[in-house]
Design a protein around this motif. Structure first.
Motif, PDB file in Angstrom:
ATOM      1  N   MET A   1      30.268  56.268  29.774  1.00  0.00           N
ATOM      2  CA  MET A   1      30.055  56.018  31.206  1.00  0.00           C
ATOM      3  C   MET A   1      29.980  54.515  31.470  1.00  0.00           C
ATOM      4  N   ARG A   2      29.303  53.778  30.567  1.00  0.00           N
ATOM      5  CA  ARG A   2      29.183  52.314  30.739  1.00  0.00           C
ATOM      6  C   ARG A   2      30.568  51.662  30.662  1.00  0.00           C
ATOM      7  N   THR A   3      31.406  52.162  29.737  1.00  0.00           N
ATOM      8  CA  THR A   3      32.764  51.611  29.583  1.00  0.00           C
ATOM      9  C   THR A   3      33.552  51.762  30.882  1.00  0.00           C
TER      10      THR A   3
ATOM     11  N   ILE B   1      35.707  49.082  35.918  1.00  0.00           N
ATOM     12  CA  ILE B   1      35.730  48.909  37.386  1.00  0.00           C
ATOM     13  C   ILE B   1      35.369  47.463  37.724  1.00  0.00           C
ATOM     14  N   ILE B   2      34.331  46.928  37.022  1.00  0.00           N
ATOM     15  CA  ILE B   2      33.927  45.527  37.246  1.00  0.00           C
ATOM     16  C   ILE B   2      35.101  44.593  36.964  1.00  0.00           C
ATOM     17  N   ALA B   3      35.815  44.861  35.851  1.00  0.00           N
ATOM     18  CA  ALA B   3      36.957  44.009  35.481  1.00  0.00           C
ATOM     19  C   ALA B   3      37.975  43.965  36.615  1.00  0.00           C
TER      20      ALA B   3
ATOM     21  N   LEU C   1      37.396  44.613  39.772  1.00  0.00           N
ATOM     22  CA  LEU C   1      36.818  43.965  40.968  1.00  0.00           C
ATOM     23  C   LEU C   1      36.867  42.448  40.851  1.00  0.00           C
ATOM     24  N   LYS C   2      36.693  41.958  39.599  1.00  0.00           N
ATOM     25  CA  LYS C   2      36.701  40.500  39.389  1.00  0.00           C
ATOM     26  C   LYS C   2      38.102  39.916  39.614  1.00  0.00           C
ATOM     27  N   GLY C   3      39.096  40.729  39.463  1.00  0.00           N
ATOM     28  CA  GLY C   3      40.466  40.237  39.699  1.00  0.00           C
ATOM     29  C   GLY C   3      40.906  39.261  38.619  1.00  0.00           C
TER      30      GLY C   3
ATOM     31  N   ARG D   1      32.769  36.197  31.625  1.00  0.00           N
ATOM     32  CA  ARG D   1      31.404  36.188  31.043  1.00  0.00           C
ATOM     33  C   ARG D   1      30.399  35.695  32.080  1.00  0.00           C
ATOM     34  N   ASP D   2      29.292  36.402  32.191  1.00  0.00           N
ATOM     35  CA  ASP D   2      28.249  35.995  33.138  1.00  0.00           C
ATOM     36  C   ASP D   2      26.924  35.984  32.367  1.00  0.00           C
ATOM     37  N   ARG D   3      26.600  34.794  31.811  1.00  0.00           N
ATOM     38  CA  ARG D   3      25.418  34.670  30.937  1.00  0.00           C
ATOM     39  C   ARG D   3      24.118  34.991  31.681  1.00  0.00           C
TER      40      ARG D   3
ATOM     41  N   ARG E   1      23.600  37.065  34.148  1.00  0.00           N
ATOM     42  CA  ARG E   1      23.458  38.531  34.263  1.00  0.00           C
ATOM     43  C   ARG E   1      23.030  39.125  32.908  1.00  0.00           C
ATOM     44  N   GLU E   2      23.625  38.632  31.836  1.00  0.00           N
ATOM     45  CA  GLU E   2      23.264  39.128  30.489  1.00  0.00           C
ATOM     46  C   GLU E   2      21.776  38.871  30.210  1.00  0.00           C
ATOM     47  N   GLU E   3      21.320  37.665  30.566  1.00  0.00           N
ATOM     48  CA  GLU E   3      19.895  37.327  30.339  1.00  0.00           C
ATOM     49  C   GLU E   3      18.980  38.262  31.127  1.00  0.00           C
ATOM     50  N   GLN E   4      19.375  38.526  32.380  1.00  0.00           N
ATOM     51  CA  GLN E   4      18.547  39.429  33.223  1.00  0.00           C
ATOM     52  C   GLN E   4      18.454  40.817  32.591  1.00  0.00           C
ATOM     53  N   ILE E   5      19.604  41.318  32.137  1.00  0.00           N
ATOM     54  CA  ILE E   5      19.616  42.660  31.513  1.00  0.00           C
ATOM     55  C   ILE E   5      18.704  42.667  30.292  1.00  0.00           C
ATOM     56  N   LEU E   6      18.859  41.628  29.436  1.00  0.00           N
ATOM     57  CA  LEU E   6      18.068  41.576  28.203  1.00  0.00           C
ATOM     58  C   LEU E   6      16.579  41.504  28.487  1.00  0.00           C
TER      59      LEU E   6
ATOM     60  N   LEU F   1      27.106  44.639  22.473  1.00  0.00           N
ATOM     61  CA  LEU F   1      27.749  45.324  23.607  1.00  0.00           C
ATOM     62  C   LEU F   1      28.399  44.320  24.568  1.00  0.00           C
ATOM     63  N   PHE F   2      27.682  43.219  24.868  1.00  0.00           N
ATOM     64  CA  PHE F   2      28.240  42.228  25.799  1.00  0.00           C
ATOM     65  C   PHE F   2      29.544  41.659  25.237  1.00  0.00           C
ATOM     66  N   THR F   3      29.529  41.288  23.925  1.00  0.00           N
ATOM     67  CA  THR F   3      30.746  40.730  23.312  1.00  0.00           C
ATOM     68  C   THR F   3      31.889  41.737  23.438  1.00  0.00           C
TER      69      THR F   3
ATOM     70  N   LEU G   1      36.795  43.644  26.180  1.00  0.00           N
ATOM     71  CA  LEU G   1      37.499  44.731  26.891  1.00  0.00           C
ATOM     72  C   LEU G   1      38.061  44.237  28.229  1.00  0.00           C
ATOM     73  N   GLN G   2      37.254  43.429  28.918  1.00  0.00           N
ATOM     74  CA  GLN G   2      37.716  42.913  30.230  1.00  0.00           C
ATOM     75  C   GLN G   2      38.881  41.938  30.069  1.00  0.00           C
ATOM     76  N   LYS G   3      38.818  41.117  28.960  1.00  0.00           N
ATOM     77  CA  LYS G   3      39.917  40.168  28.721  1.00  0.00           C
ATOM     78  C   LYS G   3      41.218  40.924  28.493  1.00  0.00           C
TER      79      LYS G   3
HETATM   80  O1  LIG Z   1      28.257  42.510  35.125  1.00  0.00           O
HETATM   81  C1  LIG Z   1      29.328  41.974  34.758  1.00  0.00           C
HETATM   82  O2  LIG Z   1      29.853  41.073  35.373  1.00  0.00           O
HETATM   83  C2  LIG Z   1      30.015  42.464  33.561  1.00  0.00           C
HETATM   84  O3  LIG Z   1      31.084  42.021  33.244  1.00  0.00           O
HETATM   85  C3  LIG Z   1      29.362  43.499  32.709  1.00  0.00           C
HETATM   86  C4  LIG Z   1      28.618  42.864  31.526  1.00  0.00           C
HETATM   87  C5  LIG Z   1      27.884  44.055  30.844  1.00  0.00           C
HETATM   88  O4  LIG Z   1      28.401  44.558  29.877  1.00  0.00           O
HETATM   89  O5  LIG Z   1      26.818  44.440  31.350  1.00  0.00           O
HETATM   90  C6  LIG Z   1      29.600  42.291  30.584  1.00  0.00           C
HETATM   91  C7  LIG Z   1      29.808  40.951  30.493  1.00  0.00           C
HETATM   92  C8  LIG Z   1      29.095  39.989  31.320  1.00  0.00           C
HETATM   93  O6  LIG Z   1      28.861  38.812  30.622  1.00  0.00           O
HETATM   94  C9  LIG Z   1      27.898  40.542  31.924  1.00  0.00           C
HETATM   95  C10 LIG Z   1      27.662  41.880  31.999  1.00  0.00           C
END
Ligand SMILES: O=C(O)C(=O)C[C@]1(C(=O)O)C=C[C@@H](O)C=C1
Length: 387
Positions: A308-310, A315-317, A319-321, A327-329, A331-336, A360-362, A367-369
């Motif tokens: 489901m996360r994949t 979808i995020i990929a 949306l980002k176009g 990479r959004d460091r 956001r990653e920090e907030q999740i962690l 998972l983030f890596t 996957l998005q790349k």
């Molecule tokens: O939220 C995003 O923008 C994502 O691309 C998803 C995600 C994630 O796996 O949660 C993946 C990579 C980003 O660095 C941050 C978060």
């Protein structure tokens, strides 16, 4: 002496169930005409206990009992009893089967004998009554060649002749009755719980709830939905399971279910009539095979959640176009931060969560790349193909 109410009049299967459940107890039996009257009597304290049918093995749930359990917050299930139902066709002395013009009974009893009725009384009118015994009263008060379907005891009580025995479609016709009392009275040796929940409308809502029971190996004995009666499409669910919330594992499971549901109520904690599969925490703690089975269930869930996360990251990929940074460091920090705090609370190693999520983030950045590259390639191919 305790006052016991049942769905009357005299001679109903419910009376039989009440007599059997309270055998040997000094009691005063009171018949009630309808289920709502029976429920209000137990709620107000007019009677100490009430007995009501809740489920039949052929016809399913008694919806009115379920609806009243949902409405009457002061009434709780305190026990249950199962009776084997054998229906008989009865009429006033002198009336023969081929003369019968009308058969009166409770709707469930008529349905349970549909094959007999279609074969032997295809022209008789079928009329529903509030109970099988109430139908007998109508027969007694009429001089028409009418018949009643019900418990053979009715024949004796109302001086009717039994024309046919055992006319139900299935021999294994069993009805479960619940014993009701005022809420808040504890029951000893309770091993079964009934709850009511409502779920906010979202994909997988019910699945998430049921998963909580599967994860701790709790056996659900029944699940039934009823309209919530506030909006078309809104449902409440009645769930019965083997287990008692006094058990730590059951309590934790119910706390999680409570958190994820819009409405949550315990309808009763009581001794189940049948304990073919009895839930035991010790079993899951001591038996290696059992614990491994539980771990297998959890691992399957983890893979499903990752799938489901994949989907969501894809979808995020999109949306980002093509130009926004992948990479959004921050956001990653907030999740962690959120997840390590939650892990600490639940006794999971925060280090494990950090390592797992960095992995998972890596993976998800990769996957998005790839998706972006593929999109580029696709766009190039499509442009080339343009005239
Ligand atoms: O939220 C995003 O923008 C994502 O691309 C998803 C995600 C994630 O796996 O949660 C993946 C990579 C980003 O660095 C941050 C978060």
């Amino acid at each position: 002496m305790i006052k016991i109410g049942y769905l009357g009049p005299k001679g109903t299967y419910t009376e039989k169930a009440a007599e059997k459940y309270f055998t040997g107890i000094d009691k005063e039996m009171r018949a009630y005409r309808t289920l709502p009257e029976l429920f209000s009597a137990v709620k107000s304290g007019e009677i100490d206990k009430a007995v009501a049918p809740i489920e039949n093995s052929v016809e399913g749930s008694v919806n009115q009992t379920l609806d009243l359990l949902a409405q009457e917050k002061g009434v709780a299930i305190q026990g249950e009893i199962i009776l084997t139902i054998k229906h008989a066709l009865m009429a006033k002395p002198g009336v023969k089967v081929n003369e019968i013009t009308k058969v009166i009974s409770h709707g469930q009893a008529l349905a349970q004998c549909s094959r007999f009725l279609e074969t032997f009384l295809p022209d008789a009118a079928l009329v529903e009554a509030v109970s099988t015994a109430e139908a007998a009263v109508q027969i007694v008060n009429s001089d028409q060649p009418w018949a009643v379907i019900g418990n053979p005891d009715i024949g004796e009580i109302y001086s009717l002749n039994i024309l046919e025995y055992d006319i139900q479609n299935c021999t294994a016709n069993r009805t479960r009755f619940v014993i009701l009392g005022q809420s808040g009275q504890p029951i000893t040796n309770a091993n079964k719980t009934s709850i009511l929940i409502s779920i906010t409308d979202r994909p997988g809502g019910l699945y998430q709830v049921l998963k909580e029971f599967a994860l701790v190996n709790i056996n659900l004995t029944k699940i039934e939905s009823r309209p919530a009666k506030n909006k078309l499409g809104n449902y409440i669910f009645f769930i019965d399971f083997m287990g008692n919330p006094a058990d730590g594992l059951v309590e934790k499971c119910l706390n999680r279910v409570r958190e994820m549901t819009a409405e949550f109520r315990i309808l009763g904690i009581y001794k189940g009539a049948e304990t073919a599969y009895s839930y035991s925490v010790e079993k899951s703690v001591l038996n290696l095979e059992q614990v491994r089975e539980d771990i297998d269930i959890i691992d399957r869930q983890i893979v499903e959640l990752l799938a489901m996360r994949t989907q969501l990251v894809k979808i995020i990929a999109d949306l980002k176009g093509a130009h926004q940074k992948i990479r959004d460091r921050k956001r990653e920090e907030q999740i962690l931060e959120r997840l390590t705090a939650e892990a600490r609370k639940k006794g999971v190693s925060p280090k494990l969560i950090k390592e797992l999520y960095n992995l998972l983030f890596t993976h998800f950045v990769g996957l998005q790349k790839i998706r972006r590259q593929r999109g580029k390639a696709y766009r190039q191919v499509s442009t080339k193909q343009l005239p």
